[in-house]
Design a protein around this motif. Structure first.
Motif, short mmCIF file in Angstrom:
data_model
loop_
_atom_site.label_atom_id
_atom_site.label_comp_id
_atom_site.label_asym_id
_atom_site.label_seq_id
_atom_site.Cartn_x
_atom_site.Cartn_y
_atom_site.Cartn_z
N MET A 253 0.83 -1.21 0.00
CA MET A 253 0.00 0.00 0.00
C MET A 253 0.86 1.25 0.00
N ARG A 254 1.99 1.22 0.73
CA ARG A 254 2.85 2.39 0.80
C ARG A 254 3.45 2.71 -0.57
N LEU A 255 3.90 1.69 -1.30
CA LEU A 255 4.45 1.93 -2.64
C LEU A 255 3.37 2.49 -3.57
N ALA A 256 2.13 2.00 -3.41
CA ALA A 256 1.04 2.53 -4.25
C ALA A 256 0.78 3.99 -3.92
N ASN A 257 0.84 4.35 -2.66
CA ASN A 257 0.66 5.76 -2.27
C ASN A 257 1.74 6.64 -2.88
N ILE A 258 2.98 6.17 -2.80
CA ILE A 258 4.09 6.95 -3.35
C ILE A 258 3.92 7.11 -4.86
N PHE A 259 3.49 6.05 -5.53
CA PHE A 259 3.32 6.12 -6.98
C PHE A 259 2.22 7.11 -7.35
N HIS A 260 1.07 7.00 -6.72
CA HIS A 260 -0.06 7.87 -7.08
C HIS A 260 0.20 9.33 -6.70
N LEU A 261 0.89 9.55 -5.59
CA LEU A 261 1.25 10.92 -5.23
C LEU A 261 2.23 11.51 -6.24
N GLY A 262 3.15 10.67 -6.73
CA GLY A 262 4.07 11.13 -7.76
C GLY A 262 3.37 11.50 -9.04
N ILE A 263 2.38 10.70 -9.43
CA ILE A 263 1.59 11.03 -10.62
C ILE A 263 0.88 12.36 -10.44
N LYS A 264 0.37 12.61 -9.21
CA LYS A 264 -0.26 13.90 -8.92
C LYS A 264 0.72 15.05 -9.11
N GLU A 265 2.00 14.86 -8.68
CA GLU A 265 3.01 15.91 -8.85
C GLU A 265 3.29 16.15 -10.33
N LEU A 266 3.34 15.10 -11.12
CA LEU A 266 3.59 15.25 -12.55
C LEU A 266 2.44 16.00 -13.22
N ARG A 267 1.22 15.71 -12.82
CA ARG A 267 0.08 16.44 -13.38
C ARG A 267 0.12 17.91 -13.00
N GLY A 268 0.53 18.19 -11.76
CA GLY A 268 0.66 19.58 -11.34
C GLY A 268 1.73 20.31 -12.13
N LEU A 269 2.83 19.62 -12.41
CA LEU A 269 3.89 20.23 -13.21
C LEU A 269 3.42 20.52 -14.63
N MET A 270 2.66 19.61 -15.20
CA MET A 270 2.18 19.81 -16.57
C MET A 270 1.25 21.01 -16.68
N ARG A 271 0.65 21.42 -15.57
CA ARG A 271 -0.23 22.60 -15.58
C ARG A 271 0.52 23.89 -15.25
N ASP A 272 1.84 23.80 -15.12
CA ASP A 272 2.64 24.99 -14.79
C ASP A 272 3.51 25.35 -15.99
N PRO A 273 3.07 26.27 -16.85
CA PRO A 273 3.84 26.58 -18.07
C PRO A 273 5.19 27.23 -17.79
N ILE A 274 5.31 27.94 -16.66
CA ILE A 274 6.58 28.59 -16.35
C ILE A 274 7.67 27.56 -16.09
N LEU A 275 7.37 26.58 -15.24
CA LEU A 275 8.35 25.55 -14.94
C LEU A 275 8.64 24.68 -16.16
N LEU A 276 7.62 24.38 -16.94
CA LEU A 276 7.84 23.61 -18.16
C LEU A 276 8.75 24.36 -19.13
N GLY A 277 8.51 25.65 -19.26
CA GLY A 277 9.37 26.46 -20.12
C GLY A 277 10.79 26.51 -19.62
N LEU A 278 10.97 26.59 -18.30
CA LEU A 278 12.32 26.60 -17.71
C LEU A 278 13.05 25.30 -18.01
N ILE A 279 12.36 24.17 -17.90
CA ILE A 279 12.98 22.88 -18.18
C ILE A 279 13.42 22.79 -19.64
N VAL A 280 12.52 23.15 -20.55
CA VAL A 280 12.84 23.06 -21.98
C VAL A 280 13.99 24.01 -22.32
#
Length: 370
Positions: free
Chosen positions: A1-28
């Motif tokens: 269960m703990r690994l599943a929590n870590i995985f799903h929370l990580g997916i949430k962070e990736l979705r949040g990053l995809m909605r941030d154009p400033i950080l995405l632009g900085l990475i590119v």
């Protein structure tokens, strides 16, 4: 269960990053345009350059040449044998290795033109460009002085066979492009992880997470793997398509081995980002902390200037920084084609530093949630 929590929370962070154009632009930008534009800007300085001398002649003239390499331009020369030269160059111990052949002085007196071989580690571009000219001038000056004093009116010539190891073209782009990618790994890993945590705090979603059956370890581990994965993929793509593809920079060693070292370094850098975010109360404070931490890390780790040019106390202190060891292993693998048998000490240091930083950051994160 703990690994599943870590995985799903990580997916949430990736979705949040995809909605941030400033950080995405900085990475590119950091892994494309910045790498390309900064590849042509490298300072050319010479200070405390390490040099080794293979004196196969052991004559007054060869000793005179060895004694002429003085500080602050060069470190005191290391007198080595011919068998040690290649191993020391492969390990990055010496920037220059001067090989004075047998019968050098006698051939000079006889009117012949003996050849002195100079091997240069051209991955250290800040020293290789100017340093090879310094060495040639020193050898020529000492030979001319010896000739004027000991040879009746004859001024023999000595040819210096220059061999630029690992960068035969002395092309600055070969060094600057890879070093810029390596610097961006550290910078983006710290920024993305710290920003993700501060964004949770400012939006009030940290409290929402805490009322769920989640532990601080799971929350932190999710941010570490998700943001680390973004930088990991961006680094690999930049190395393949920008450095090798667009800039035509050859990579001698194993990219897989380099990326394994990058993964260890990302664990340490993302943990550092968590630690800075727990100290900062807001995004502006986090930005100020970044300036205090990133600048010393970038300048004193050996990416901008060789570590040998720095005071010994700074060199010792920077051994605690993860990017110091990451830069050493990256240069050894990507430039000199080193295998794991050469860079395993850097891997070991990165593992220890990453473990300590992760434990320290987790402790600070738990305290910030009380």
């Amino acid at each position: 269960m703990r690994l599943a929590n870590i995985f799903h929370l990580g997916i949430k962070e990736l979705r949040g990053l995809m909605r941030d154009p400033i950080l995405l632009g900085l990475i590119v930008y950091s892994f494309t345009i910045a790498v390309y534009t900064e590849a042509k800007a490298v300072p050319e300085t010479l200070n405390n350059a390490p040099i080794a001398i293979v004196d196969e002649d052991n004559s007054p003239l060869s000793r005179r040449i060895a004694d002429s390499f003085l500080q602050p331009y060069f470190k005191p020369p290391a007198m080595i044998t011919a068998g040690e030269m290649d191993a020391r160059m492969d390990a990055g111990t010496d920037t220059f290795a001067l090989d004075i052949p047998p019968n050098f002085q006698s051939d000079l007196i006889a009117g012949k033109s003996p050849v002195v071989q100079l091997n240069v580690d051209a991955t250290r571009m800040t020293q290789a460009f100017s340093g090879s000219g310094y060495v040639q001038n020193i050898v020529s000056t000492e030979v001319a002085g010896f000739a004027a004093a000991d040879i009746d009116g004859r001024t023999p010539t000595v040819d210096l066979a220059l061999r630029a190891r690992f960068n035969p073209e002395l092309n600055q782009m070969w060094f600057a492009s890879v070093m810029n990618v390596i610097n961006n790994v550290t910078m983006l890993a710290i920024i993305l992880t710290g920003t993700a945590l501060i964004r949770e705090r400012e939006h009030g979603t940290v409290e929402h997470l805490l009322v769920m059956p989640l532990t601080p370890f799971e929350i932190m581990a999710a941010k570490v793997w998700s943001m680390g994965l973004v930088v990991f993929v961006a680094t690999l793509l930049s190395l393949i398509f920008v450095v090798q593809g667009l800039l035509k920079v050859p990579v001698e060693g194993s990219i897989a081995l380099f990326m394994a070292g990058a993964a260890l370094h990302l664990l340490a850098a993302t943990a550092m980002g968590i630690a800075l975010a727990t100290l900062a109360g807001s995004m502006p404070q986090f930005g100020l902390l970044l300036m205090l931490v990133l600048l010393p890390l970038q300048i004193l780790s050996g990416a901008t200037t060789p570590r040998e040019s720095m005071p010994e106390v700074i060199q010792t202190i920077m051994l605690a920084a993860p990017n110091t060891h990451f830069i050493l292993l990256a240069q050894a693998i990507l430039y000199r084609g080193a295998g794991f048998s050469v860079v395993w000490p850097q891997f070991a240091w990165l593992f220890v530093i990453a473990t300590v930083l992760f434990a320290f950051s987790l402790r600070g994160f738990r305290r910030s949630l009380r």
